[in-house]
Design a protein around this motif. Structure first.
Motif, mmCIF file in Angstrom:
data_model
loop_
_atom_site.group_PDB
_atom_site.id
_atom_site.type_symbol
_atom_site.label_atom_id
_atom_site.label_comp_id
_atom_site.label_asym_id
_atom_site.label_seq_id
_atom_site.Cartn_x
_atom_site.Cartn_y
_atom_site.Cartn_z
ATOM 1 N N ARG A 100 79.075 -9.539 17.204
ATOM 2 C CA ARG A 100 77.942 -8.934 17.109
ATOM 3 C C ARG A 100 76.538 -9.554 17.560
ATOM 4 N NH1 ARG A 100 73.755 -6.820 17.967
ATOM 5 N NH2 ARG A 100 73.225 -4.502 16.623
ATOM 6 N N ASP A 158 73.306 -5.325 6.976
ATOM 7 C CA ASP A 158 72.248 -4.137 7.252
ATOM 8 C C ASP A 158 72.540 -3.667 8.105
ATOM 9 O OD1 ASP A 158 69.353 -5.669 5.628
ATOM 10 O OD2 ASP A 158 69.161 -6.668 7.602
ATOM 11 N N GLU A 159 73.311 -3.578 8.745
ATOM 12 C CA GLU A 159 73.607 -2.221 9.706
ATOM 13 C C GLU A 159 75.552 -1.747 9.278
ATOM 14 O OE1 GLU A 159 73.712 -4.174 13.286
ATOM 15 O OE2 GLU A 159 71.833 -4.471 13.992
ATOM 16 N N GLU A 160 76.159 -2.945 8.991
ATOM 17 C CA GLU A 160 77.316 -2.178 8.034
ATOM 18 C C GLU A 160 77.649 -2.963 7.135
ATOM 19 O OE1 GLU A 160 80.030 -3.691 11.042
ATOM 20 O OE2 GLU A 160 78.874 -5.992 11.438
#
Length: 373
Positions: free
Chosen positions: A274, A360-362
């Motif tokens: 990522r 924060d995203e997942e």
């Protein structure tokens, strides 16, 4: 399980693989660990095992073989095998293995500033890679120390494509759709941990520098540096504080390398690939509490950082230059979570467990063997 391994010179330990990595989706497989030892080594270990529940963990057999096969819901699969062998009371170590597989992984570009428009956010594109890889290394211990020096060799071949037409055409134009890679390097290792499967005290350091060159079979020239360290500090009889840190870098004069060549942030709670960069650093801390001889609970926090240098459009200076400029970008991400471990083979200190990681995203669930680092 530990008693069975302790009583069999060629013990076989089946290990289920449960995959929940966000980058490839849910999946599973199975691994088999074969522990080889002579009658004399078996007798020594059984004698020590009778004196304490984890006595066998101090006498890991000099030879181990592992085989594994796994697949995920997005079509990713891998079949692998490896062997580890030591001689002269662990004065010489050899490790080798190979794998073939197919990987479906999303890659993210790095954000950059574009004149008159502002920041261009990271863009995502899919990749499909068929690969085969072989790795081997040999190490020699410095007399009466925990230091080992050695050499490492890696060879791989892969084909790469994307459903994104522009990306796929770029890969073909840059000769990145079919790639052979070959690298040679130096390895330095320090290891004073009390157990290789689930250490409770001690330190470890692993560093390698690899040269990938056309002269030894690589299609592209580049260098990589990888450094990783861990520390395990017991506090009383129940608590263990653990730390881990890593640094990875890649350097090249090539215009472009394959999208998966760059190192990435590897933290629980963050998808693999990522966040990639020319330089990547991570730091982690983990607090473990041993409820009893079988159960351990833990909490962890990690921080990752990437740094990139690249060329970006510079339309404002086209009359003075070639419309491009050198630009840098960086990304910082943190992750945290909690989990537990259950000791499935006390004689060897083998632990399995589950971690739940957040960023924060997942968020992601991990089924793991060992400490989790």
């Amino acid at each position: 399980m530990g008693d069975y391994l302790a009583d069999n010179a060629y013990g076989f330990l089946p290990v289920p693989i449960i995959i929940t990595e966000p980058a490839v989706g849910y999946g599973g497989g199975v691994a088999g660990l074969f522990l080889h030892e002579t009658d004399e080594e078996k007798e020594r270990r059984q004698k020590l095992a009778k004196e304490s529940l984890d006595g066998g963990a101090q006498l890991v057999p000099p030879a181990m073989t592992a085989v594994a096969a796994a697949g995920t819901e997005n079509g990713t699969w891998v079949v692998a095998a490896g062997h580890r062998r030591t001689w002269m009371n662990d004065s010489i170590r050899y490790m080798g293995g190979g794998a073939i597989g197919h990987a479906n992984i999303d890659i993210y570009t790095n954000p950059y500033d574009l004149d008159f428009i502002g920041e261009i956010p990271a863009l995502k594109f899919d990749t499909e890679t068929d690969f085969a890889v072989i790795m081997q290394q040999v190490q020699f211990r410095l007399p009466k120390t925990n230091w080992l020096l050695g050499a490492k060799q890696v060879w791989s071949t892969s084909t790469l494509e994307s459903s994104n037409t522009l990306v796929d055409m770029t890969l073909q134009f840059m000769d990145l759709d079919k790639t052979n890679n070959s690298g040679l390097g130096l390895v330095v290792e320090y290891d004073s941990r009390d157990n290789m499967f689930f250490p409770t005290k001690g330190y470890s350091l692993n560093a390698d520098y690899m040269w990938h060159r056309e002269e030894i079979g690589a299609d592209h020239d580049y260098d990589t540096l990888s450094v990783e360290g861990q520390a395990f500090v017991p506090i009383g009889e129940k608590w263990i504080v653990a730390f881990a840190a890593s640094f990875d870098s890649i350097s090249t004069d090539e215009t472009m390398l394959t999208p998966t060549a760059n190192p990435y942030i590897d933290l629980r709670g963050v998808s693999a690939y990522r966040y990639q960069g020319d330089q990547v650093a991570t730091a982690q801390a983990q607090l473990m509490y041993r409820i009893d001889n079988r159960w351990t609970i833990l909490g962890f926090y990690g921080l990752g950082y990437t740094h990139n240098e690249s060329l970006s459009p510079d339309f404002g200076n086209c009359f003075k230059s070639n419309c491009v400029k050198n630009s840098t970008s960086s990304t910082t991400v943190d992750a945290y979570g909690a989990g537990f471990r259950y000791q499935i083979a006390r004689r060897y200190g083998l632990h399995m467990g589950i971690d739940l990681g957040f960023s924060d995203e997942e968020q992601a669930l991990y089924f793991t063997v060992g400490t989790g680092f």
